[in-house]
Structure formats: structure tokens, C-alpha cells
Write a protein that holds these residues in place. Structure first.
Motif, mmCIF file in Angstrom:
data_model
loop_
_atom_site.group_PDB
_atom_site.id
_atom_site.type_symbol
_atom_site.label_atom_id
_atom_site.label_comp_id
_atom_site.label_asym_id
_atom_site.label_seq_id
_atom_site.Cartn_x
_atom_site.Cartn_y
_atom_site.Cartn_z
ATOM 1 N N GLU A 1 -0.272 79.554 34.204
ATOM 2 C CA GLU A 1 0.409 77.958 33.836
ATOM 3 C C GLU A 1 1.939 78.265 33.766
ATOM 4 O O GLU A 1 2.744 77.268 34.491
ATOM 5 C CB GLU A 1 -0.033 77.473 32.468
ATOM 6 N N ARG B 1 4.869 76.550 36.279
ATOM 7 C CA ARG B 1 5.751 75.646 35.680
ATOM 8 C C ARG B 1 7.342 76.280 36.216
ATOM 9 O O ARG B 1 8.045 75.341 36.592
ATOM 10 C CB ARG B 1 5.807 75.976 34.331
ATOM 11 N N LYS C 1 9.927 74.309 38.455
ATOM 12 C CA LYS C 1 11.327 74.095 37.941
ATOM 13 C C LYS C 1 11.898 75.489 37.413
ATOM 14 O O LYS C 1 11.725 75.808 36.565
ATOM 15 C CB LYS C 1 11.284 73.505 36.460
ATOM 16 N N GLN D 1 4.858 77.563 25.165
ATOM 17 C CA GLN D 1 3.326 77.636 25.708
ATOM 18 C C GLN D 1 2.432 78.098 24.731
ATOM 19 O O GLN D 1 1.279 77.323 24.653
ATOM 20 C CB GLN D 1 3.478 78.393 27.090
#
Lengths: 167, 96
Positions: free
Chosen positions: A38, A42, A46, A66
């Protein structure tokens, strides 16, 4: 103007450390891997800018958020703290060091997550206290005291084995 | 300054990740494909969907022009009816 690091460069530089850090917090290899995945999703969506002053502190800051979100979402903070130790350290040929690593993993699992995560960042990820304050969004004194408490507890827990292993 | 215990801790290395994870994680993390990037932004897609739904609802609510069935149906007498009609006409046309 310097170019921003590619995803592969960031993986090579930080993935192992991030996994170690995440596994130390969530106490589960599978969940740590999911969080690592994850994290890179991300990061791909970005990317880090070339102007980020301290990429290491920044990636740990993202990973820390996170992990905290994960703990909050899964409501397993208490359970996570009492979960079984995860294999955090590289295998070692020296049996004494290997035994010490196993006991250390167990001792780390017994620490509160706040102390454990600071100790991990300081000891095995090479972050300074300044970088830890940035990564975890905590005051410098808090970072330092959490580290000190963690080290004292580890020392107490591992003292018998450590003394035994001393030449 | 590090004491012996701290030095002992520092000597341990975090374990390395399995080599196959790199390809797997980086492949899953790739930015969206060209096809997906050509798709309209989400707000435009939702606006179009809402517009289409509104049109459907308005269409369903509008009364349609009703045409009587009689005008649509062209009735042709069945052969048996035709035969009996012709028989009747024939009988009527017979002058005493």
C-alpha cells in the motif's frame, strides 16, 4: 534541479527497513507486507518531490501514519502488543547471536508500541532523534525518553542472556 | 555514546526481503495505465451518469401518445366467417 527518486530506487533504499518497521508495529508479516504494498501504491500515485529535504524521515513518516491508521482501523492495538514475535532480524551463523536475536524479538514484542517503534528507528534504521520526531510527529524529549525506556526494558529483559554470552 | 549492550543491538541487521517481492510490489504499484488515464475525470463520469438517469426518469414519467387498438389492427375476416357471410348474402339475394 535534482530529479526525484524513482520508485525502484526508493524500494532498494527503504523497503527492507520499512518492512522491518511496519512488522515491528503491526506484529504480523502478512499485514506488514500488505502495508508495504500500500505504501508503494501511494508513493506511485503521489511521488516524493525532489525538494524533500529528508526523504528517509519522510518515508518513515508516511509508513508510520499508515501503521497507526491500520492499528486504529483494526482495533487490535492491545492484541498487537501481545502478539507473537515476528522474525525481524537476518539469520546469523553465530548461534549465540542468533539466540540473542530470537530473545530480542520476543523482548521487543513485549514493549509498548510507542517505545518499540522509536527503538527500531534509532537502532536499526539509523534515524536521528530529530528525524524520529519528524517521522512520528512527536517532541524531541518524548522520542528520547521513549528510546531510553525501551533500552532499559530491553536491557533488563535480556541481561541474563547477554551476561551469559559475554566472553 | 553507545554502551556494550547498545552496540550488541546495533550489530543485528534487519532481515532482507524475499527477492521476488520487489517485482511483485513494484508491478502492483505502477501508475495507472494510459487507457485509464484517458478516461474522463471521476466527477465528469458521475455527472454524465446522473444526467442519463434523469433523462431516463423523465422519459418514463412523460405520458406516451396512446393510439386506439382499433386503428392499429386491420381485421380480416376469417375464411369460415367469409364463407358464412357469403352464404347469408346469397340467401338474401334470392328473390322469391
Amino acid at each position: 534541479m535534482p530529479r526525484p527518486p524513482s520508485l525502484e530506487e526508493l524500494y532498494d533504499a527503504h523497503a527492507a527497513g520499512l518492512f522491518h518497521y511496519l512488522a515491528g508495529i503491526v506484529r504480523s508479516e502478512a499485514d506488514a507486507k500488505d502495508l508495504l504494498q500500500e505504501f508503494f501504491i501511494r508513493l506511485a500515485a503521489k511521488p516524493l518531490g525532489a525538494d524533500v529535504a529528508n526523504p528517509q524521515a519522510m518515508v518513515y513518516r508516511m509508513a508510520h501514519r499508515q501503521a497507526v491508521d491500520w492499528l486504529r482501523k483494526h482495533r487490535v492495538r492491545r492484541e498487537a502488543e501481545t502478539a507473537q514475535p515476528v522474525e525481524l532480524f537476518a539469520p546469523n551463523d553465530d548461534p549465540d547471536t542468533a539466540a540473542f536475536a530470537v530473545r530480542l524479538e520476543s523482548a521487543l514484542a513485549g514493549l509498548p508500541v510507542e517505545q518499540r517503534s522509536v527503538a527500531q528507528l534509532k537502532l536499526w534504521h539509523g534515524l536521528t532523534f530529530d528525524q524520529i520526531t519528524e517521522a512520528q510527529d512527536i517532541p524531541l524529549n518524548t522520542a528520547a525518553s521513549r528510546y531510553r525506556y525501551a533500552l532499559d526494558k530491553l536491557r533488563t529483559l535480556l541481561r541474563p542472556l547477554y551476561d551469559e554470552l559475554q566472553p | 555514546m553507545n554502551d556494550d549492550f547498545e552496540t550488541k543491538l546495533l550489530a543485528l541487521c534487519p532481515r532482507a526481503l524475499p527477492a521476488e517481492w520487489k517485482a511483485e510490489i513494484l508491478a502492483n504499484a505502477q501508475p495507472p495505465s494510459l487507457l485509464r488515464s484517458l478516461a474522463p475525470p471521476r466527477w465528469i463520469a458521475w455527472s454524465l451518469a446522473a444526467l442519463w438517469l434523469t433523462a431516463l426518469i423523465l422519459e418514463a414519467m412523460t405520458p406516451s401518445i396512446s393510439v386506439p387498438d382499433d386503428l392499429l389492427r386491420f381485421e380480416q375476416p376469417l375464411p369460415t366467417q367469409l364463407q358464412s357471410r357469403q352464404a347469408l348474402l346469397a340467401s338474401l339475394s334470392v328473390t322469391p
